[in-house]
Design a protein around this motif. Structure first.
Motif, PDB file in Angstrom:
ATOM      1  N   GLY A   1      33.112  48.595  46.095  1.00 61.26           N
ATOM      2  CA  GLY A   1      33.205  48.047  44.746  1.00 61.26           C
ATOM      3  C   GLY A   1      34.642  47.709  44.416  1.00 61.26           C
ATOM      4  O   GLY A   1      35.553  47.955  45.198  1.00 61.26           O
TER       5      GLY A   1
ATOM      6  N   PRO B   1      37.291  48.967  42.166  1.00 60.76           N
ATOM      7  CA  PRO B   1      37.395  50.254  41.459  1.00 60.76           C
ATOM      8  C   PRO B   1      37.664  50.098  39.965  1.00 60.76           C
ATOM      9  O   PRO B   1      38.622  49.450  39.578  1.00 60.76           O
ATOM     10  CB  PRO B   1      38.590  50.946  42.144  1.00 60.76           C
TER      11      PRO B   1
ATOM     12  N   VAL C   1      36.283  48.325  37.925  1.00 64.32           N
ATOM     13  CA  VAL C   1      36.000  46.983  37.409  1.00 64.32           C
ATOM     14  C   VAL C   1      34.523  46.615  37.614  1.00 64.32           C
ATOM     15  O   VAL C   1      33.845  46.228  36.673  1.00 64.32           O
ATOM     16  CB  VAL C   1      36.916  45.929  38.073  1.00 64.32           C
TER      17      VAL C   1
ATOM     18  N   TYR D   1      43.317  43.388  40.052  1.00 65.74           N
ATOM     19  CA  TYR D   1      41.971  43.872  40.350  1.00 65.74           C
ATOM     20  C   TYR D   1      40.973  43.339  39.316  1.00 65.74           C
ATOM     21  O   TYR D   1      39.848  42.974  39.639  1.00 65.74           O
ATOM     22  CB  TYR D   1      41.937  45.404  40.413  1.00 65.74           C
ATOM     23  N   LYS D   2      41.404  43.309  38.053  1.00 65.41           N
ATOM     24  CA  LYS D   2      40.515  42.782  37.010  1.00 65.41           C
ATOM     25  C   LYS D   2      40.336  41.274  37.174  1.00 65.41           C
ATOM     26  O   LYS D   2      39.241  40.736  36.988  1.00 65.41           O
ATOM     27  CB  LYS D   2      41.076  43.118  35.629  1.00 65.41           C
TER      28      LYS D   2
END
Lengths: 282, 258
Positions: A75, A77, A79, A245-246
């Motif tokens: 995944g 993380p 998010v 990451y977002k």
């Protein structure tokens, strides 16, 4: 014995199509620059091994570098989903990917067993859980001393381990600090290993006698790539780029958007681009 | 009085209160992490927080976005390798309380974090088990915190990632598991505990302003209510202030405006 190479040479010399490879890192020290080099060299049919599969494997799967993944969590993380992994697994785009799925405890034990040269790992696990039904590599053994039933999984054996560390000295001894994950185990259970580092120094400097160090004679190739863990982080050097990451969630939702991003940020760039992330974070 | 608060704030506060000062807690990301750190910042300053990335006695000032953010290691007593974490600390029986969440839970507090739909033909492929299967069986007891709806509180799990009370009764013992398993489920509507004999989750406390009908509507099975149904005390001023400050620091740490 470790040889200091350019990243492109290190990948070229050690990673082949069809290899079983782990690019490890538990949030920390994830070898993104090395993963991008694997994409540029267009490796195919890789089996990707990783406990906490995240964005770098999403990128490798999205370009069609892998056809199998052994993992315990996949995944982005904090998010959400890995959209490229899901597209491959659920829709076969750009190719189908097979999975072998475990728990973290199983993978951690399997790395440990691999480093220890054992054929399998035994642990108290999977009780009442359904993964053993869908994964034939999870079996049960009985303790010969107590009769206790334990879970057993095969040791992890890698063709290649790729990890990132803070620094190496000129003999190729490598120092890891902070969250050290399973990087040491990954290197020690691999036939060949590549370590990218933030810096190469004359002397590793002050460190505890119990520090996590891989002697140079356990590593095949060292490549100097400052910033090479971005958007992951290097303890003592730069912070995790949580915003990236977002942002990845948006970039990776769409096949064309993903391809455009890879083209612009991976294919048309080299490992030296990662140095900019160190300066930005400092 | 503490004024207005959201159902999620109530859930986090109620989960935090369930923890004690002498707990050794295995913390998951998201709602559990917020609850454990709120407990540490309010009534349980000495609580030991352990994250599966290997950080022991960590004291972050903001909530990590991932299980291995730098601050977890920087503020920890020590950081061990991941095999050591799972072998010595979790399997070795050093953890009193594990905190879990999931996409789906059933009436016996079994959890699913792997797949919605069939395993081989997923409707939604979820991230996977992570540490959950062994956290669920190796920790002394398990708290579960998640928002409650018919999508998440289901009659039948699509996949059993981690064991709760199995099919009820003495199922854990039959499977060779000696730990207590889930003893509390804390949601944004209520708190549930397993019945002493059947182990079926039973509503023991409604959050202020929540009705039985609301809980029934948000539960995919015919949920039972305890005879002495209580009302969860609303968040105190101090709890709300600490929780909001924690979230504000977290936003800054994650690069968003506070």
């Amino acid at each position: 014995m470790a040889t200091v190479l350019r990243l492109a040479e290190a990948i070229e010399a050690n990673l082949r199509d069809g290899d079983t490879v782990a690019m490890e890192g538990f949030t920390h020290l994830i070898p993104f620059a090395a993963g991008h080099e694997v994409i540029r060299q267009r490796r195919k049919r890789l089996t990707l091994v990783r406990m906490t599969t995240d964005i770098i494997y999403d990128q490798l799967i999205g370009v069609g570098a892998a056809d199998r993944m052994i993992f315990s969590w996949g995944g982005n993380p904090g998010v959400g989903s890995l959209h490229r992994f899901r597209d491959a697994y659920e829709n076969g785009w750009p190719n189908k990917i097979e999975i072998e799925e475990h728990s973290h405890a199983a993978m951690a034990n399997a790395y440990d067993a691999g480093a220890a040269g054992l054929p399998f790992a035994a642990f108290r696990g999977y009780r009442g859980a359904e993964l053993p039904r869908v994964n034939p590599n999870i079996k049960e053994i009985v303790c010969p001393f107590t009769g206790e039933k334990l879970a057993a999984v095969p040791a992890i054996r890698l063709d290649v381990a790729i990890v990132h560390a803070q620094k190496a000295d000129r003999k190729g001894n490598v120092l890891f600090e902070g969250i050290v994950g399973v990087q040491k185990q990954a290197v020690l259970c691999a036939k060949r290993s590549i370590v990218t580092v933030e810096e190469i120094v004359d002397d590793l400097g002050p460190h505890s006698p119990n520090a996590v160090i891989l002697p140079g004679w356990t590593v095949n190739a060292i490549a100097l790539v400052p910033g090479g863990a971005h958007p992951s982080y290097a303890h003592g050097y730069y912070k995790r780029d949580n915003i990236f990451y977002k942002t990845w969630d948006k970039i990776s939702r769409d096949r064309d958007g993903f391809r455009a991003w890879i083209d612009e940020n991976v294919i048309r760039k080299g490992p030296e681009a990662f140095a900019a992330f160190v300066q930005r974070a400092a | 009085m503490s004024g207005s608060y959201s159902p999620t704030e109530m859930m986090t506060v109620a989960a935090a209160r369930a923890l004690n000062n002498d707990d050794v807690c295995f913390v998951g990301i998201g709602a559990p992490s917020a609850a454990c750190n709120l407990a540490r910042m309010t009534h349980a300053p000495d609580i030991v927080l352990i994250y599966e990335s290997g950080t022991i006695e960590t004291k972050p000032t903001a909530l990590p976005l991932s299980i291995g953010d730098g601050e977890l290691s920087e503020t920890a007593l020590c950081t061990v390798s991941v095999p050591e974490m799972f072998r010595y600390w979790l399997q070795g029986g050093r953890i009193t309380t594990g905190f879990l969440g999931g996409a789906q839970i059933d009436k016996f507090a079994n959890l699913n974090t792997i797949v919605v739909g069939p395993y081989d033909k997923p409707v939604v492929r979820l991230p996977g088990s992570g540490g959950a299967p062994e956290i669920a069986t190796s920790c002394g007891r398990i708290f579960i915190t998640m928002s409650q709806s018919r999508r998440s509180f289901v009659d039948r799990l699509d996949f059993v990632t981690s064991l709760g009370h199995g099919q009820g009764g003495g199922d854990r013992k039959r499977l060779g598991v000696t730990t207590a398993g889930p003893t509390k489920v804390i949601t944004d509507l209520c708190m549930l505990e397993p019945d002493r004999d059947t182990k079926e989750l039973t509503v023991v406390s409604l959050h202020r302003g929540v009705t039985r009908e609301q809980v029934r509507d948000a539960t995919g099975w015919d949920v039972k209510f305890a005879a002495g149904l209580a009302e969860t005390p609303p968040p105190t001023e101090i709890e709300l202030r600490e929780l909001r400050a924690l979230h504000a620091r977290t936003k800054v740490a994650h690069g968003e405006a506070a």
